[in-house]
Enzyme design. Sequence first.
Site, short mmCIF file in Angstrom:
data_model
loop_
_atom_site.label_atom_id
_atom_site.label_comp_id
_atom_site.label_asym_id
_atom_site.label_seq_id
_atom_site.Cartn_x
_atom_site.Cartn_y
_atom_site.Cartn_z
N SER A 97 0.85 -1.18 0.00
CA SER A 97 0.00 0.00 0.00
C SER A 97 0.89 1.23 0.00
CB SER A 97 -0.89 -0.01 1.25
OG SER A 97 -1.51 1.25 1.46
N TYR A 134 -2.24 -0.60 10.41
CA TYR A 134 -2.14 -0.91 8.99
C TYR A 134 -0.80 -0.43 8.44
CZ TYR A 134 -3.73 -1.40 4.12
OH TYR A 134 -3.88 -1.76 2.81
N LYS A 175 2.05 -2.89 6.69
CA LYS A 175 2.47 -2.68 5.31
C LYS A 175 3.93 -2.23 5.20
CE LYS A 175 -1.35 -3.98 3.41
NZ LYS A 175 -1.40 -5.25 2.63
#
Length: 254
Positions: free
Chosen positions: A146, A159, A163
């Site tokens: 991402s 998150y 990532k």
Amino acid sequence: MFKKIDLKGKTAMVTGAGKGIGKACAIALAEAGAKVVIISRTLSDLIKVEKEIKKTKGSCLKFECDVTDLDKFRNILNKINKLDILVNNAGNNRPEHFTKIKKENMEYLVELNMKAAFNVAQLCSKKMVQLKNRKKVGGSIINMSSQLGRVGAPIRSVYNMTKFGLEGLTRGMALELGKYNIRVNSVCPTFVETPMVKAFFKDKKFKEQMIKNIPLGRVAQENDVSTAVAFLAADSSNSITGTSLMVDGGWTAQ
């Protein structure tokens, strides 16, 4: 000579293939000629994807599996004769302010986005190197990362953590698997108009602020990401490994 995206004779696996980006990647790889192994937790989703692939006269095998179930995933791999391409896509997000993150949500995201991604990559790598002529035919692993594996964002710290970790894993894998002619890269999308992101967009203020951060002024579409994945899967990217392909509309250029 121009190298086309031609995956005939290749077997590709896509995790999290039931919806969104994973579904788009599975269809794109099938259209390019690969035999696609699609994996999702939801059988009804897999049946729909299978129908879409058959419309393109593509070939696929479907397996219902939660990738955090390592034994079940290993059994699926044992049913496949060979593997040339992995799209390590399964993942999720549960946005929360850092001071209010629930332990169970943090552990869930780490388990899925980091541990399962690592385990899937490791098991698939072992499967890929078993092929006697692997150095000749090559292989490709694409980790679905991402833009938030490169920059921070509010209410997405867990998150971010998972990532950023996947970005590091990608580079380490590339260095170790290069000797087998297996390339390892990541794709880093911005917000993509998937079912999950559409739910986030119900917050109009959030959507407006997010689009302001994208120089192109628009969110990405699923086929923007699947096109990047197909490129990295094919020999058209034969000298690209250990890097990130940004599909972020310029977000991280700022």
